[in-house]
Motif scaffolding. Structure first.
Motif, PDB file in Angstrom:
ATOM      1  N   LEU A 130       0.838  -1.206   0.000  1.00 28.71           N
ATOM      2  CA  LEU A 130       0.000   0.000   0.000  1.00 28.71           C
ATOM      3  C   LEU A 130       0.873   1.256   0.000  1.00 28.71           C
ATOM      4  CD1 LEU A 130      -2.846   1.160   0.051  1.00 28.71           C
ATOM      5  CD2 LEU A 130      -2.823   0.906   2.547  1.00 28.71           C
ATOM      6  N   GLU A 131       1.917   1.269   0.824  1.00 30.60           N
ATOM      7  CA  GLU A 131       2.852   2.395   0.852  1.00 30.60           C
ATOM      8  C   GLU A 131       3.536   2.564  -0.511  1.00 30.60           C
ATOM      9  OE1 GLU A 131       5.550   1.618   4.098  1.00 30.60           O
ATOM     10  OE2 GLU A 131       3.886   1.476   5.534  1.00 30.60           O
ATOM     11  N   SER A 132       3.959   1.457  -1.120  1.00 35.13           N
ATOM     12  CA  SER A 132       4.634   1.511  -2.425  1.00 35.13           C
ATOM     13  C   SER A 132       3.721   2.067  -3.507  1.00 35.13           C
ATOM     14  CB  SER A 132       5.126   0.115  -2.836  1.00 35.13           C
ATOM     15  OG  SER A 132       6.179  -0.313  -2.014  1.00 35.13           O
ATOM     16  N   VAL A 133       2.470   1.618  -3.513  1.00 40.51           N
ATOM     17  CA  VAL A 133       1.522   2.088  -4.524  1.00 40.51           C
ATOM     18  C   VAL A 133       1.252   3.584  -4.364  1.00 40.51           C
ATOM     19  CG1 VAL A 133      -0.895   1.919  -5.278  1.00 40.51           C
ATOM     20  CG2 VAL A 133       0.462  -0.150  -4.957  1.00 40.51           C
ATOM     21  N   LYS A 134       1.216   4.056  -3.143  1.00 37.18           N
ATOM     22  CA  LYS A 134       0.980   5.486  -2.900  1.00 37.18           C
ATOM     23  C   LYS A 134       2.172   6.343  -3.326  1.00 37.18           C
ATOM     24  CE  LYS A 134      -2.351   5.031   0.863  1.00 37.18           C
ATOM     25  NZ  LYS A 134      -2.621   5.287   2.289  1.00 37.18           N
ATOM     26  N   ASN A 135       3.361   5.753  -3.364  1.00 39.49           N
ATOM     27  CA  ASN A 135       4.575   6.514  -3.660  1.00 39.49           C
ATOM     28  C   ASN A 135       5.156   6.273  -5.051  1.00 39.49           C
ATOM     29  OD1 ASN A 135       4.838   7.860  -1.108  1.00 39.49           O
ATOM     30  ND2 ASN A 135       5.352   5.863  -0.248  1.00 39.49           N
ATOM     31  N   ASN A 136       4.619   5.331  -5.799  1.00 40.61           N
ATOM     32  CA  ASN A 136       5.142   4.987  -7.121  1.00 40.61           C
ATOM     33  C   ASN A 136       3.998   4.741  -8.084  1.00 40.61           C
ATOM     34  OD1 ASN A 136       8.146   4.547  -6.515  1.00 40.61           O
ATOM     35  ND2 ASN A 136       7.156   3.230  -5.007  1.00 40.61           N
ATOM     36  N   ARG A 137       4.293   4.827  -9.350  1.00 40.19           N
ATOM     37  CA  ARG A 137       3.300   4.510 -10.383  1.00 40.19           C
ATOM     38  C   ARG A 137       3.679   3.167 -10.997  1.00 40.19           C
ATOM     39  NH1 ARG A 137      -1.454   4.196 -12.011  1.00 40.19           N
ATOM     40  NH2 ARG A 137      -1.943   4.842 -14.114  1.00 40.19           N
ATOM     41  N   PHE A 138       2.953   2.117 -10.604  1.00 40.12           N
ATOM     42  CA  PHE A 138       3.209   0.780 -11.126  1.00 40.12           C
ATOM     43  C   PHE A 138       2.300   0.512 -12.321  1.00 40.12           C
ATOM     44  CE2 PHE A 138       4.537   0.565  -6.694  1.00 40.12           C
ATOM     45  CZ  PHE A 138       5.805   0.019  -6.842  1.00 40.12           C
ATOM     46  N   ASP A 139       2.816  -0.280 -13.252  1.00 37.22           N
ATOM     47  CA  ASP A 139       2.022  -0.659 -14.412  1.00 37.22           C
ATOM     48  C   ASP A 139       1.149  -1.875 -14.109  1.00 37.22           C
ATOM     49  OD1 ASP A 139       3.043   1.139 -16.697  1.00 37.22           O
ATOM     50  OD2 ASP A 139       4.863   0.465 -15.673  1.00 37.22           O
ATOM     51  N   LEU A 140       1.555  -2.661 -13.103  1.00 35.71           N
ATOM     52  CA  LEU A 140       0.793  -3.846 -12.723  1.00 35.71           C
ATOM     53  C   LEU A 140       1.288  -4.308 -11.357  1.00 35.71           C
ATOM     54  CD1 LEU A 140      -0.525  -6.586 -14.905  1.00 35.71           C
ATOM     55  CD2 LEU A 140       0.944  -7.368 -13.071  1.00 35.71           C
ATOM     56  N   VAL A 141       0.370  -4.885 -10.579  1.00 42.28           N
ATOM     57  CA  VAL A 141       0.706  -5.442  -9.259  1.00 42.28           C
ATOM     58  C   VAL A 141       0.354  -6.922  -9.263  1.00 42.28           C
ATOM     59  CG1 VAL A 141       0.199  -5.371  -6.783  1.00 42.28           C
ATOM     60  CG2 VAL A 141       0.241  -3.237  -8.107  1.00 42.28           C
ATOM     61  N   LEU A 142       1.312  -7.757  -8.861  1.00 42.88           N
ATOM     62  CA  LEU A 142       1.066  -9.182  -8.638  1.00 42.88           C
ATOM     63  C   LEU A 142       0.907  -9.358  -7.134  1.00 42.88           C
ATOM     64  CD1 LEU A 142       3.713 -10.733 -11.070  1.00 42.88           C
ATOM     65  CD2 LEU A 142       1.235 -10.583 -11.408  1.00 42.88           C
ATOM     66  N   MET A 143      -0.295  -9.756  -6.691  1.00 38.20           N
ATOM     67  CA  MET A 143      -0.665  -9.717  -5.278  1.00 38.20           C
ATOM     68  C   MET A 143      -0.901 -11.121  -4.715  1.00 38.20           C
ATOM     69  SD  MET A 143      -1.539  -7.582  -2.732  1.00 38.20           S
ATOM     70  CE  MET A 143      -1.946  -6.027  -3.541  1.00 38.20           C
ATOM     71  N   ASP A 144      -0.047 -11.532  -3.786  1.00 40.41           N
ATOM     72  CA  ASP A 144      -0.293 -12.772  -3.054  1.00 40.41           C
ATOM     73  C   ASP A 144      -1.533 -12.553  -2.192  1.00 40.41           C
ATOM     74  OD1 ASP A 144       0.040 -15.319  -1.952  1.00 40.41           O
ATOM     75  OD2 ASP A 144       1.455 -14.625  -0.441  1.00 40.41           O
ATOM     76  N   TYR A 198      -7.820   9.495  -6.734  1.00 41.06           N
ATOM     77  CA  TYR A 198      -6.976  10.075  -7.779  1.00 41.06           C
ATOM     78  C   TYR A 198      -7.382   9.628  -9.184  1.00 41.06           C
ATOM     79  CZ  TYR A 198      -4.246  11.390  -3.770  1.00 41.06           C
ATOM     80  OH  TYR A 198      -3.860  11.936  -2.573  1.00 41.06           O
ATOM     81  N   LYS A 199      -8.529   8.977  -9.298  1.00 41.23           N
ATOM     82  CA  LYS A 199      -9.047   8.517 -10.592  1.00 41.23           C
ATOM     83  C   LYS A 199      -8.010   7.679 -11.347  1.00 41.23           C
ATOM     84  CE  LYS A 199     -12.838  10.947 -10.072  1.00 41.23           C
ATOM     85  NZ  LYS A 199     -13.440  10.556  -8.841  1.00 41.23           N
ATOM     86  N   GLN A 200      -7.402   6.740 -10.641  1.00 39.23           N
ATOM     87  CA  GLN A 200      -6.415   5.843 -11.225  1.00 39.23           C
ATOM     88  C   GLN A 200      -6.932   4.412 -11.138  1.00 39.23           C
ATOM     89  OE1 GLN A 200      -2.618   6.188  -9.309  1.00 39.23           O
ATOM     90  NE2 GLN A 200      -2.532   8.401  -9.534  1.00 39.23           N
ATOM     91  N   HIS A 201      -6.316   3.546 -11.936  1.00 31.13           N
ATOM     92  CA  HIS A 201      -6.602   2.121 -11.826  1.00 31.13           C
ATOM     93  C   HIS A 201      -5.358   1.354 -12.259  1.00 31.13           C
ATOM     94  CE1 HIS A 201      -9.042  -1.528 -11.629  1.00 31.13           C
ATOM     95  NE2 HIS A 201      -8.288  -1.938 -12.627  1.00 31.13           N
ATOM     96  N   THR A 202      -4.739   0.701 -11.313  1.00 32.06           N
ATOM     97  CA  THR A 202      -3.592  -0.152 -11.579  1.00 32.06           C
ATOM     98  C   THR A 202      -4.088  -1.592 -11.618  1.00 32.06           C
ATOM     99  OG1 THR A 202      -2.184   1.362 -10.330  1.00 32.06           O
ATOM    100  CG2 THR A 202      -1.309  -0.845 -10.758  1.00 32.06           C
ATOM    101  N   PRO A 203      -3.786  -2.330 -12.688  1.00 33.83           N
ATOM    102  CA  PRO A 203      -4.191  -3.738 -12.705  1.00 33.83           C
ATOM    103  C   PRO A 203      -3.552  -4.494 -11.541  1.00 33.83           C
ATOM    104  CG  PRO A 203      -3.457  -3.033 -14.883  1.00 33.83           C
ATOM    105  CD  PRO A 203      -3.111  -1.932 -13.919  1.00 33.83           C
TER     106      PRO A 203
END
Length: 186
Positions: A53-67, A89-94
């Motif tokens: 959650l901290e990483s997503v708030k501080n970086n723009r990722f193109d995709l997240v692989l979530m255990d 923020y009207k964003q959507h990261t896969p």
């Protein structure tokens, strides 16, 4: 499938997508990192949901692989929290679930939490390619053939050495799991 770095990499180091792996198991982290970096993508790792959650708030990722099963904050709650933050923020990261349990009720739980898809563990490189092609756009997508289509075409040859390498990795993970008294890929 043998990768040809000159032909099969979709991205260059200057425009390579950034993938966040959210996984608490060190062996799984290493295997996924290697698979993704071999495809020419950048990787960051978070060992639990709170760090993700901290990483997503501080970086723009193109995709997240979530255990899905992790300490501190599991993948379902982490995904819900990311979606709440993104709505602001009207964003959507896969976000793609990584799960050892591919039963339909578990898969529905992933989708209900806001995940965009899922991969069953152990994750295979061709499955990663499919997910990346579905969820990450290339800067020049109109000019390039997708990596998945290239792998599906008749000019691609299957390399027995690569198959043996994958089998060897799986065997080493199983031995590691046996030594630890648990499955290495959970």
């Amino acid at each position: 499938v043998k990768l040809n770095p000159e032909k099969d990499k979709k991205w260059t180091s200057e425009n390579s997508p950034l993938i966040l792996i959210v996984e608490d198991n060190l062996t799984n982290q290493m295997v996924l990192r290697k698979q993704i970096e071999q495809l020419g993508l950048q990787v960051e790792i978070a060992k639990d949901g709170q760090k993700a959650l901290e990483s997503v708030k501080n970086n723009r990722f193109d995709l997240v692989l979530m255990d899905c099963q992790m300490p501190v904050m599991d993948g379902y709650e982490t995904t819900r929290q990311i979606r709440l933050w993104e709505n602001t923020y009207k964003q959507h990261t896969p976000i793609i679930a990584l799960t050892a349990n591919a039963m339909s009720d578990n898969l529905q739980k992933c989708l209900d939490a806001g995940m965009d898809g899922y991969l069953s563990k152990p994750v295979r490189r061709n499955e990663l390619l499919k997910i990346f092609n579905e969820h990450i756009s290339s800067p020049s997508a109109q000019e390039q053939t997708s990596v998945l289509e290239e792998f599906s075409s008749s000019d691609i040859t299957f390399n027995r050495q690569n198959e043996e390498e994958n089998r060897s990795i799986d065997e080493r993970l199983q031995v590691l799991g046996d030594e630890c008294g648990t499955e290495a890929i959970q």
